[in-house]
Design an enzyme around this catalytic site. Structure first.
Site, PDB file in Angstrom:
ATOM      1  N   LYS A 264       0.845  -1.214   0.000  1.00 30.72           N
ATOM      2  CA  LYS A 264       0.000   0.000   0.000  1.00 30.72           C
ATOM      3  C   LYS A 264       0.868   1.247   0.000  1.00 30.72           C
ATOM      4  O   LYS A 264       0.359   2.364   0.018  1.00 30.72           O
ATOM      5  CB  LYS A 264      -0.891   0.011   1.242  1.00 30.72           C
ATOM      6  CG  LYS A 264      -1.814  -1.176   1.369  1.00 30.72           C
ATOM      7  CD  LYS A 264      -2.591  -1.063   2.682  1.00 30.72           C
ATOM      8  CE  LYS A 264      -3.116  -2.399   3.128  1.00 30.72           C
ATOM      9  NZ  LYS A 264      -3.472  -2.403   4.556  1.00 30.72           N
TER      10      LYS A 264
ATOM     11  N   HIS B  44      25.655 -10.290   4.943  1.00 29.97           N
ATOM     12  CA  HIS B  44      24.797 -11.346   5.475  1.00 29.97           C
ATOM     13  C   HIS B  44      25.510 -11.880   6.728  1.00 29.97           C
ATOM     14  O   HIS B  44      26.089 -12.964   6.718  1.00 29.97           O
ATOM     15  CB  HIS B  44      24.625 -12.436   4.412  1.00 29.97           C
ATOM     16  CG  HIS B  44      23.561 -13.460   4.693  1.00 29.97           C
ATOM     17  ND1 HIS B  44      22.970 -13.637   5.941  1.00 29.97           N
ATOM     18  CD2 HIS B  44      22.982 -14.391   3.886  1.00 29.97           C
ATOM     19  CE1 HIS B  44      22.083 -14.617   5.868  1.00 29.97           C
ATOM     20  NE2 HIS B  44      22.064 -15.087   4.628  1.00 29.97           N
TER      21      HIS B  44
END
Ligand code: CP
Length: 307
Positions: free
Chosen positions: A83, A132
């Site tokens: 949204k 990572h």
């Protein structure tokens, strides 16, 4: 010790903290009941804006095994991101509900940004082609368990060294350990970024760059294979041209030392043939299991529940 701290890059942890985490992970592996209920009542939010099998599921397994609970999403299309909600607002909200957040995002720097808006610790589970850190914890624990200690070995990184965030995090971290020689095996287009080789150079670390795995495999104690990261290419033609540059097969394994260890952060695509899996030197599935124990140790430390 790590309470309320974010983990964005491996350098956020001192060598002593790394060592303590490995010791704790080894104890958790040996004594499955140790810390079993230590995180009861604690909530881990798992926000994955990119696909994952190992990192997400091993974090969730880690939290459940510590007695805690998880909430979150594996696909941002089921969140208000679609949204138009910003990452900053998403993180602000999730921090109201959870005690710690693990986040993977395709944008480099996203975890750092999230940490600036979060009132609870943020753990980077991969930010684009950048870092990572919990894979590095997994890789280092694997090396320690398999070789006895971390130091005095030659590691070859092979494959997509340009986009491979696990390579960037591990190569940078190994600079901090003694006697580790690094060899970077890649096609010219997928060379390791210069900020990594600069870091090695500045610290006087010996390294080699080559495009030939055959020419160096016999010198390696650890071979760190990686897949070519399709999702980070702008051009499909380039991916198709480069994806099968290196395929580790039984013929190449014959050129390697008898006590070599083959690591891979996984997922594997074509870069290791399935026949290699039965070679005792192929330890990538064992490596992935270490990932759960180190993530248990990390969560217990960050949530300050180690007794
Ligand atoms: N090693 C790793 O990050 O695997 P996933 O992408 O499956 O989490």
């Amino acid at each position: 010790m790590l309470k309320t701290r974010h983990l964005i890059e491996p350098s956020d942890l001192t060598l002593e903290e790394l060592d303590d985490l490995f010791t704790l992970a080894e104890r958790i592996e040996k004594e499955p009941l140790y810390l079993r209920e230590s995180c009861r009542g604690k909530l881990l939010a798992v926000l994955f804006f990119e696909p994952s099998t190992r990192t997400r599921l091993s974090f969730e397994a880690a939290m459940f095994r510590l007695g805690g609970s998880c909430l979150g999403f594996a696909d941002p299309s089921a969140s208000s991101t679609v949204k138009g909600e910003s990452l900053a607002d998403t993180v602000r909200m999730v921090a109201c509900y959870a005690d710690v957040i693990v986040m993977r995002n395709p944008k480099e720097g996203a975890a750092l940004l999230a940490s600036r808006y979060s009132s609870v610790p943020v753990i980077n589970a991969g930010d684009g082609g950048h870092h990572h850190p919990t894979q590095t914890l997994t890789d280092l624990l694997a090396i320690r368990r398999l070789r006895g200690f971390i130091g005095n070995f030659t590691i070859g990184f092979c494959g997509d060294l340009k986009f491979g965030r696990t390579v960037h995090s591990l190569a940078k971290t190994l600079v901090r350990y003694c006697g580790v020689k690094q060899m970077f095996i890649s096609p010219p287009e997928l060379r390791v970024p210069s900020y990594i080789t600069t870091e090695l150079g500045v610290n006087g670390i010996e390294y080699v760059e080559t495009d030939s795995i055959e020419s160096v495999i016999g010198q390696l104690d650890v071979l760190y294979m990686t897949r070519v990261q399709k999702e980070r290419f702008f051009n499909e033609e380039d991916y198709i041209r480069l994806k099968d540059t290196y395929i580790l097969d039984t013929r190449k394994m014959e050129l390697a030392k008898k006590d070599l260890f083959v690591l891979h952060p996984l997922p594997r695509v074509n870069e290791i043939t399935p026949e290699v899996d039965s070679d005792p030197r192929a330890v990538y599935f064992k490596q992935a299991k270490f990932g759960m124990f180190i993530r248990m140790a990390l969560l217990a430390e960050i949530l300050d529940t180690v007794i």
